[in-house]
Design a protein around this motif. Structure first.
Motif, PDB file in Angstrom:
ATOM      1  N   TYR A  77       0.922  -1.202   0.031  1.00  0.00           N
ATOM      2  CA  TYR A  77      -0.011  -0.212   0.121  1.00  0.00           C
ATOM      3  C   TYR A  77       0.964   1.183  -0.154  1.00  0.00           C
ATOM      4  O   TYR A  77       1.664   1.430   0.838  1.00  0.00           O
ATOM      5  CB  TYR A  77      -0.947  -0.038   1.120  1.00  0.00           C
ATOM      6  N   VAL A  78       0.516   2.189  -0.877  1.00  0.00           N
ATOM      7  CA  VAL A  78       1.290   3.323  -1.063  1.00  0.00           C
ATOM      8  C   VAL A  78       0.327   4.444  -0.701  1.00  0.00           C
ATOM      9  O   VAL A  78      -0.558   5.061  -1.134  1.00  0.00           O
ATOM     10  CB  VAL A  78       1.996   3.691  -2.347  1.00  0.00           C
ATOM     11  N   GLY A  79       0.743   5.092   0.673  1.00  0.00           N
ATOM     12  CA  GLY A  79      -0.021   5.938   1.020  1.00  0.00           C
ATOM     13  C   GLY A  79       0.244   6.330   2.642  1.00  0.00           C
ATOM     14  O   GLY A  79       1.564   5.996   3.144  1.00  0.00           O
ATOM     15  N   PRO A  80      -0.659   7.372   3.165  1.00  0.00           N
ATOM     16  CA  PRO A  80      -0.059   7.866   4.484  1.00  0.00           C
ATOM     17  C   PRO A  80       0.132   6.561   5.654  1.00  0.00           C
ATOM     18  O   PRO A  80      -0.551   5.823   5.807  1.00  0.00           O
ATOM     19  CB  PRO A  80      -1.071   8.581   5.142  1.00  0.00           C
ATOM     20  N   ALA A 248       2.814   9.576  -6.862  1.00  0.00           N
ATOM     21  CA  ALA A 248       2.450   8.563  -6.066  1.00  0.00           C
ATOM     22  C   ALA A 248       1.603   7.696  -6.850  1.00  0.00           C
ATOM     23  O   ALA A 248       1.751   6.282  -6.546  1.00  0.00           O
ATOM     24  CB  ALA A 248       1.760   9.046  -4.701  1.00  0.00           C
ATOM     25  N   GLU A 249       0.451   7.993  -7.490  1.00  0.00           N
ATOM     26  CA  GLU A 249      -0.288   7.305  -8.302  1.00  0.00           C
ATOM     27  C   GLU A 249       0.353   6.477  -9.475  1.00  0.00           C
ATOM     28  O   GLU A 249      -0.048   5.508  -9.791  1.00  0.00           O
ATOM     29  CB  GLU A 249      -1.520   8.037  -8.743  1.00  0.00           C
ATOM     30  N   ALA A 254       2.296   1.564 -11.664  1.00  0.00           N
ATOM     31  CA  ALA A 254       3.450   0.759 -12.146  1.00  0.00           C
ATOM     32  C   ALA A 254       3.445  -0.582 -11.546  1.00  0.00           C
ATOM     33  O   ALA A 254       3.863  -1.737 -11.930  1.00  0.00           O
ATOM     34  CB  ALA A 254       4.596   1.849 -12.348  1.00  0.00           C
ATOM     35  N   ARG A 255       3.648  -0.342 -10.164  1.00  0.00           N
ATOM     36  CA  ARG A 255       4.127  -1.466  -9.282  1.00  0.00           C
ATOM     37  C   ARG A 255       2.776  -2.687  -9.479  1.00  0.00           C
ATOM     38  O   ARG A 255       3.139  -3.880  -9.521  1.00  0.00           O
ATOM     39  CB  ARG A 255       4.021  -1.140  -7.757  1.00  0.00           C
ATOM     40  N   ILE A 276       2.083   5.215 -18.923  1.00  0.00           N
ATOM     41  CA  ILE A 276       1.195   5.316 -17.303  1.00  0.00           C
ATOM     42  C   ILE A 276       1.153   6.358 -17.027  1.00  0.00           C
ATOM     43  O   ILE A 276       0.012   6.872 -16.354  1.00  0.00           O
ATOM     44  CB  ILE A 276       2.237   4.116 -16.523  1.00  0.00           C
ATOM     45  N   ARG A 277       2.098   7.219 -17.012  1.00  0.00           N
ATOM     46  CA  ARG A 277       1.953   8.821 -16.646  1.00  0.00           C
ATOM     47  C   ARG A 277       1.037   9.569 -17.398  1.00  0.00           C
ATOM     48  O   ARG A 277       0.187  10.185 -16.807  1.00  0.00           O
ATOM     49  CB  ARG A 277       3.277   9.157 -16.698  1.00  0.00           C
TER      50      ARG A 277
END
Length: 379
Positions: A77-80, A248-249, A254-255, A276-277
């Protein structure tokens, strides 16, 4: 001559194992078994009852890191960080966890990995739909045994929640707000009293230490049923936000696409980072109603244009590039997917998309190929 059955059975078992097809989407505890084992082996912190690892290790598994022996734990998870810490801490108490957010904010993904890290089993799952019956949350019956022998524990078919209570595991309820309200409320006694009555037998199942429940919900889709205040009080609610920045998105997409692509033998994601961007930029601008530079206001289409949809568009584009192109992700590979994600309402959304193409995409440096590809599929 008599031949022993045991060697033959062993050989048959080995043959079946060797011939067993690889799962298209392994459960989290299987796909990341090495990381979970490494974390558990090096985790010397206190663990709640029946947890496979400590809360600190669970958070590390979700957020990623490097262990003392050099083992790399990939981010799930990519986030806070605080959001994950609150979610994990909630599961260490007797309060259930509700992951709330708009579609595509990784609620299901996070719930699966939390269950895998805490209990080592993410499969105790109730999938919420408009037709989910109360038996899916409480228990059902094997009617052949019920008719033959009457009500008994042998005739009872436990739900995933009932199994989790009895074994001290983590149960999951996906799309809780899609379940009819009267069925939702069958969770109230389970979450407040930590018991599940079986009136037909004059018995009950009491939750043992280690039991907890993770539910996911959103209030943006059609066909949702609001949670009663009594049920909502039984949950600690954690809101999963959309990614804060485009970078971040892009990283998230990508991951995840890389993971999916490896299972499907698709080209490596780094070859398509530019596209992707571009997909993420289009989704974010239409979702936010303004261009990235803040100069042009836009109309937003009816769809959510979530990160999950961006992952789907890019994955489909990679498949097109692999099977019908040269393996490199190009604008023509993602154009049709973007059109399908944006234009949900053929009348209103198509107008919004055309305006965006002409006012923004057409004038943007380096986007000419993308503009032509989108015009072609939109014609």
């Amino acid at each position: 001559m008599t031949v022993s059955a045991e060697p033959m059975n062993a050989q048959a078992s080995e043959k079946q194992t060797a011939e067993r097809p690889e799962a298209l989407r392994p459960h989290a505890e299987d796909a990341f078994a090495d990381e979970l084992a490494a974390l558990a082996a090096q985790d010397d912190r206190p663990r709640p009852a029946r947890w496979k690892m400590s809360p600190w290790a669970v958070a590390t598994y979700l957020l990623g890191g490097i262990l003392p022996d050099g083992t790399v734990i990939t981010p799930k998870y990519v986030g806070p960080r605080r959001i994950v810490e609150v979610a994990v801490t909630t599961l260490a108490t007797d309060r259930a966890l509700l992951l709330l957010g708009v579609p595509g904010t990784a609620k299901t993904w996070v719930s699966e990995h939390l269950a895998a890290a805490v209990s080592g089993d993410s499969t105790l799952l109730v999938q919420g739909t408009a037709g989910t019956p109360e038996e899916a949350i409480r228990y059902g019956w094997n009617y052949a045994q019920l008719l033959a022998n009457g009500p008994s524990r042998d005739a009872l078919v436990p739900s995933p929640v009932m199994r989790a209570m009895a074994e001290g595991m983590t149960a999951r309820v996906e799309e809780l707000t899609r379940i009819p309200a009267d069925v939702q409320d069958s969770l109230i006694t389970i979450l407040s009293e930590k018991t599940l009555p079986i009136p037909e037998l004059g018995q009950e199942v009491q939750a043992v230490r280690g039991f907890n429940l993770i539910a996911t919900a959103n209030d943006r889709d059609r066909g949702v049923n609001d949670l009663s205040s009594a049920l909502r009080r039984r949950f600690n609610t954690v809101v999963l936000p959309l990614p804060e920045s485009a970078d971040a998105e892009v990283d998230i997409v990508a991951r995840r696409v890389d993971q999916i692509g490896r299972s499907l033998d698709l080209p490596a994601v780094p070859e398509g980072v530019d596209e992707i961007r571009r997909v993420v930029t289009v989704f974010r601008e239409l979702r936010d109603g303004i261009t990235a530079d803040g100069r042009t206001k836009l109309k937003s289409p009816s769809g959510t244009l979530s990160t999950a949809e961006a992952i789907s568009v890019v994955t489909n584009g990679l498949a097109l590039a692999a099977h019908f192109g040269d393996g490199l992700l190009r604008p023509s590979d993602v154009a049709a997917g973007i059109l399908g994600a944006v234009v949900r309402d053929p009348a209103a959304d198509r107008v919004i998309w055309q305006e965006y193409l002409e006012a923004v995409v057409r004038e943007r440096d380096g986007w000419k190929d993308f503009y032509r590809a989108c015009r072609e599929v939109s014609a």
